[in-house]
Scaffold this active site. Structure first.
Site, PDB file in Angstrom:
ATOM      1  N   SER A 282     -29.172  44.734  18.051  1.00 36.90           N
ATOM      2  CA  SER A 282     -28.293  43.778  18.738  1.00 36.90           C
ATOM      3  C   SER A 282     -27.207  43.348  17.778  1.00 36.90           C
ATOM      4  CB  SER A 282     -29.101  42.556  19.182  1.00 36.90           C
ATOM      5  OG  SER A 282     -28.245  41.505  19.581  1.00 36.90           O
TER       6      SER A 282
ATOM      7  N   TYR B 183     -35.032  35.415  17.835  1.00 36.31           N
ATOM      8  CA  TYR B 183     -34.494  36.704  18.289  1.00 36.31           C
ATOM      9  C   TYR B 183     -33.655  37.371  17.202  1.00 36.31           C
ATOM     10  CZ  TYR B 183     -31.842  40.116  20.992  1.00 36.31           C
ATOM     11  OH  TYR B 183     -31.269  41.286  21.447  1.00 36.31           O
TER      12      TYR B 183
END
Length: 285
Positions: free
Chosen positions: A143, A156
């Site tokens: 990501s 995350y």
């Protein structure tokens, strides 16, 4: 990679990037083994395969990446059907929102069990076959959050930072065995990670939390950003497909101008200045 159809194992195919990449690669003629933690959620995948007339090239298996027994079974079934695995795409993951003090120890472990240790579990099971054949490719879906943190994204972002560090090391370890390691690093797209699959810290919505007001502000900002986004998740599926089939794939694949600009800002601005911009965007007004 060779021109003949590849045998590809993909995790996390119930929705989003995994679903689209599985359908795209199957439509291109490759033998795709798509895995889902919950087989009751395969309807969208089946519909997309049918829409692309690709059902004949796809097999669907149950796999919980946090359960080594489940992983072993799916990998064994894949090899039993098609002889070997040419490409592994570690896509399974989820985002967990919450300020640090609102996150429980269980929240952190759930995040890492899927986003990081799940990748290790599947890679560990697939890698010996690739190494013996001296051929293969491992694609890890990371990501843009792996390059910069932001409020409520500690669990995350750090899980993706860990994935990036692991992937760098694995790239160098596996080069002598002719095994490629690739990172795909998308930004935010309109997928179920922000809706049906959204998860929050134990005390994210607790009015007694000292972070409650800021949490709700971030949640509203993200929801509005995603609603207004015109970015098509098919862009990410296309990058994944190219990474799976290219003869010489790039190690890092940052997708989209917004993500590239964010990475540029992180690398070139003083951190204090970048952090002030983020805080102003999220918390002003």
């Amino acid at each position: 990679m060779p021109n003949k159809p590849l045998v590809i194992l993909i995790t996390g195919c119930s929705s989003g990037f995994g679903l689209l990449a599985a359908a795209r690669l199957a439509a291109d003629g490759h033998r795709v083994h798509a895995t889902l933690r919950d087989m009751a959620k395969r309807n969208d995948l089946d519909a997309e395969l049918e829409r692309r007339n690709a059902q004949q090239n796809a097999c669907v298996h149950p796999m919980d990446v946090t359960d080594p027994v489940s992983v072993k079974k799916a990998v064994q079934e894949t090899i039993a059907r098609d002889g070997a695995i040419d490409v592994l795409i570690n896509n399974a993951g989820f985002g967990l929102g919450g300020f640090f003090e609102d996150l429980s120890d269980e929240d952190w472990r759930r995040q890492y069990d899927t986003n990081f240790f799940g990748v290790l579990n599947v890679t560990r099971e697939v890698l010996p076959g690739m190494r013996l054949r001296r051929k293969g490719r491992i694609i890890n879906i990371s990501s843009v959050s792996a390059f910069s943190g932001s409020p409520t994204m500690g669990a995350y972002a750090s899980s993706k930072w860990a994935l990036e560090g692991f992937s760098e090391c694995l790239y160098m370890e596996l080069k002598p065995f002719n095994i490629d390691v690739v990172l795909v690093e998308p930004g935010s797209y309109r997928t179920k990670i922000f809706t049906d699959n959204a998860r929050y810290a134990k005390d994210f919505n607790n009015p007694q939390s000292p972070y409650f007001g800021m949490s709700q502000r971030v949640k509203e900002f993200v929801a509005g950003h995603v609603r207004q986004s015109r970015r098509d998740p098919e862009e990410v599926a296309a990058v994944i497909a190219r990474a799976a089939t290219a003869s010489r794939p790039r190690f890092r694949n940052i997708i989209g101008i917004p993500s590239k600009l964010r990475c540029w800002a992180v690398r070139h601005l003083p951190f204090e200045g970048y952090a002030a911009i983020v805080q102003k965007i999220l918390f002003s007004g």
